[in-house]
Design an enzyme around this catalytic site. Structure first.
Site, short mmCIF file in Angstrom:
data_model
loop_
_atom_site.label_atom_id
_atom_site.label_comp_id
_atom_site.label_asym_id
_atom_site.label_seq_id
_atom_site.Cartn_x
_atom_site.Cartn_y
_atom_site.Cartn_z
N CYS A 25 -15.99 -54.01 -32.07
CA CYS A 25 -15.59 -53.03 -31.23
C CYS A 25 -16.92 -52.93 -30.33
O CYS A 25 -18.03 -53.49 -30.35
CB CYS A 25 -15.14 -51.92 -31.87
SG CYS A 25 -16.39 -50.92 -32.79
N ARG A 44 -13.77 -48.06 -34.33
CA ARG A 44 -12.60 -49.20 -34.46
C ARG A 44 -12.93 -50.12 -35.45
O ARG A 44 -12.15 -50.46 -36.46
CB ARG A 44 -12.14 -49.46 -33.24
CG ARG A 44 -11.63 -48.62 -32.45
CD ARG A 44 -11.34 -48.98 -30.95
NE ARG A 44 -12.81 -49.44 -30.17
CZ ARG A 44 -12.94 -49.75 -29.26
NH1 ARG A 44 -11.60 -50.29 -28.53
NH2 ARG A 44 -14.16 -49.91 -28.41
N ASP A 70 -10.39 -46.84 -27.78
CA ASP A 70 -11.54 -46.16 -28.16
C ASP A 70 -11.40 -44.63 -28.31
O ASP A 70 -11.14 -43.90 -27.41
CB ASP A 70 -12.69 -46.53 -27.26
CG ASP A 70 -14.13 -46.02 -27.83
OD1 ASP A 70 -13.98 -45.49 -28.97
OD2 ASP A 70 -15.12 -46.72 -27.51
#
Length: 148
Positions: A8, A14, A121
Protein backbone atom coordinates in the site's frame (compact mmCIF):
# COMPACT_ATOMS: atom_id res chain seq x y z
CA UNK A 1 8.39 -21.75 -0.81
CA UNK A 2 6.06 -19.21 -2.40
CA UNK A 3 6.52 -15.58 -1.43
CA UNK A 4 3.77 -12.96 -1.45
CA UNK A 5 4.15 -9.21 -0.90
CA UNK A 6 1.27 -6.90 0.02
CA UNK A 7 1.80 -3.23 -0.90
CA UNK A 8 0.00 0.00 0.00
CA UNK A 9 1.19 3.59 0.35
CA UNK A 10 2.69 3.88 3.83
CA UNK A 11 2.67 0.22 4.94
CA UNK A 12 0.78 1.03 8.15
CA UNK A 13 -2.91 0.42 7.36
CA UNK A 14 -3.94 -1.85 4.49
CA UNK A 15 -0.87 -3.92 3.65
CA UNK A 16 -0.10 -4.93 7.27
CA UNK A 17 -3.67 -6.22 7.55
CA UNK A 18 -3.39 -8.05 4.23
CA UNK A 19 -0.09 -9.59 5.34
CA UNK A 20 -1.56 -10.89 8.61
CA UNK A 21 -4.81 -12.08 7.06
CA UNK A 22 -3.11 -14.07 4.31
CA UNK A 23 -0.49 -15.46 6.71
CA UNK A 24 -3.32 -16.75 8.92
CA UNK A 25 -4.79 -18.65 5.96
CA UNK A 26 -1.67 -20.42 4.67
CA UNK A 27 0.96 -22.84 5.95
CA UNK A 28 3.93 -20.71 7.01
CA UNK A 29 6.29 -23.52 5.95
CA UNK A 30 5.01 -23.20 2.38
CA UNK A 31 4.17 -19.51 2.00
CA UNK A 32 6.02 -16.42 3.22
CA UNK A 33 3.97 -13.21 3.38
CA UNK A 34 5.41 -9.72 3.83
CA UNK A 35 4.25 -6.15 3.25
CA UNK A 36 5.72 -2.83 2.12
CA UNK A 37 4.73 0.68 1.11
CA UNK A 38 5.53 2.66 -2.01
CA UNK A 39 6.24 5.77 0.09
CA UNK A 40 8.86 6.19 2.81
CA UNK A 41 6.70 8.15 5.26
CA UNK A 42 6.57 5.56 8.04
CA UNK A 43 9.70 3.39 7.68
CA UNK A 44 10.31 1.49 10.92
CA UNK A 45 6.96 2.41 12.46
CA UNK A 46 4.31 0.07 13.82
CA UNK A 47 1.06 -0.28 11.90
CA UNK A 48 -1.63 2.32 12.60
CA UNK A 49 -3.28 1.65 15.98
CA UNK A 50 -6.64 1.21 14.25
CA UNK A 51 -5.18 -1.54 12.05
CA UNK A 52 -3.74 -3.18 15.16
CA UNK A 53 -7.15 -2.98 16.87
CA UNK A 54 -9.13 -4.46 13.98
CA UNK A 55 -6.52 -7.21 13.55
CA UNK A 56 -6.78 -8.07 17.26
CA UNK A 57 -10.57 -8.14 16.98
CA UNK A 58 -10.15 -11.03 14.52
CA UNK A 59 -7.43 -12.81 16.48
CA UNK A 60 -4.44 -11.50 14.51
CA UNK A 61 -1.36 -9.86 16.01
CA UNK A 62 0.45 -7.29 13.84
CA UNK A 63 2.45 -5.69 16.65
CA UNK A 64 5.72 -7.15 15.34
CA UNK A 65 5.38 -5.62 11.88
CA UNK A 66 7.40 -2.55 10.95
CA UNK A 67 6.80 -0.36 7.91
CA UNK A 68 9.30 -0.61 5.07
CA UNK A 69 9.54 0.80 1.58
CA UNK A 70 8.97 -1.27 -1.54
CA UNK A 71 12.27 -1.60 -3.42
CA UNK A 72 13.25 -2.87 -6.85
CA UNK A 73 14.84 -5.98 -5.27
CA UNK A 74 11.36 -7.06 -4.11
CA UNK A 75 10.70 -8.18 -7.68
CA UNK A 76 13.50 -10.73 -7.32
CA UNK A 77 12.42 -11.81 -3.83
CA UNK A 78 8.66 -12.27 -4.31
CA UNK A 79 6.53 -14.43 -6.61
CA UNK A 80 3.33 -12.41 -6.19
CA UNK A 81 2.96 -8.70 -5.46
CA UNK A 82 -0.48 -7.41 -4.54
CA UNK A 83 -1.17 -3.67 -4.70
CA UNK A 84 -4.01 -2.26 -2.63
CA UNK A 85 -4.98 0.40 -5.17
CA UNK A 86 -4.34 1.68 -8.69
CA UNK A 87 -1.93 4.43 -7.62
CA UNK A 88 0.34 2.00 -5.78
CA UNK A 89 -0.03 -0.52 -8.59
CA UNK A 90 1.29 2.09 -11.05
CA UNK A 91 4.10 3.12 -8.68
CA UNK A 92 5.20 -0.49 -8.35
CA UNK A 93 5.20 -0.96 -12.13
CA UNK A 94 7.47 2.08 -12.51
CA UNK A 95 10.20 0.11 -10.71
CA UNK A 96 9.76 -3.04 -12.81
CA UNK A 97 12.84 -4.01 -14.81
CA UNK A 98 11.08 -6.24 -17.33
CA UNK A 99 7.86 -7.99 -18.34
CA UNK A 100 8.41 -10.78 -15.79
CA UNK A 101 8.45 -8.22 -12.98
CA UNK A 102 5.26 -6.61 -14.28
CA UNK A 103 3.45 -9.98 -14.45
CA UNK A 104 3.95 -10.45 -10.70
CA UNK A 105 1.92 -7.32 -9.86
CA UNK A 106 -1.85 -7.47 -9.41
CA UNK A 107 -4.58 -5.40 -7.77
CA UNK A 108 -5.60 -7.45 -4.73
CA UNK A 109 -9.35 -6.95 -5.19
CA UNK A 110 -9.13 -8.38 -8.72
CA UNK A 111 -8.92 -11.73 -6.93
CA UNK A 112 -12.62 -11.37 -6.10
CA UNK A 113 -13.81 -9.10 -8.94
CA UNK A 114 -12.16 -8.14 -12.22
CA UNK A 115 -13.39 -4.53 -11.94
CA UNK A 116 -10.02 -3.01 -10.95
CA UNK A 117 -11.45 -1.78 -7.65
CA UNK A 118 -9.12 -0.31 -5.05
CA UNK A 119 -9.02 -1.03 -1.34
CA UNK A 120 -9.87 2.41 0.08
CA UNK A 121 -7.23 3.98 2.30
CA UNK A 122 -8.84 4.13 5.77
CA UNK A 123 -6.17 6.41 7.26
CA UNK A 124 -8.27 9.58 7.26
CA UNK A 125 -11.56 7.84 7.90
CA UNK A 126 -13.11 6.51 11.08
CA UNK A 127 -12.80 3.11 12.67
CA UNK A 128 -15.50 1.67 10.39
CA UNK A 129 -13.17 2.23 7.43
CA UNK A 130 -10.66 -0.17 8.97
CA UNK A 131 -13.40 -2.74 9.55
CA UNK A 132 -14.53 -2.42 5.91
CA UNK A 133 -10.94 -2.77 4.68
CA UNK A 134 -10.44 -5.85 6.84
CA UNK A 135 -13.54 -7.50 5.36
CA UNK A 136 -12.48 -6.74 1.76
CA UNK A 137 -8.99 -8.06 2.37
CA UNK A 138 -10.28 -11.15 4.15
CA UNK A 139 -12.35 -12.13 1.10
CA UNK A 140 -9.46 -11.50 -1.32
CA UNK A 141 -6.95 -13.34 0.88
CA UNK A 142 -9.23 -16.38 1.09
CA UNK A 143 -9.16 -16.61 -2.70
CA UNK A 144 -5.38 -16.08 -2.80
CA UNK A 145 -4.79 -18.73 -0.12
CA UNK A 146 -6.87 -21.24 -2.07
CA UNK A 147 -4.80 -20.54 -5.20
CA UNK A 148 -1.51 -20.97 -3.36
Amino acid sequence: MKKVLMVCLGNICRSPLAEAILQSKVDSKEVLVDSAGTAAYHIGNLPDKRSIEVAEKYGLNINNQRARKFVEADFDEFDFIYAMDKSNYNNILLLAKNADDKQKVKLILNEISQDNHSVPDPYYGGDQGFENVYNMLDKACTVIANKL
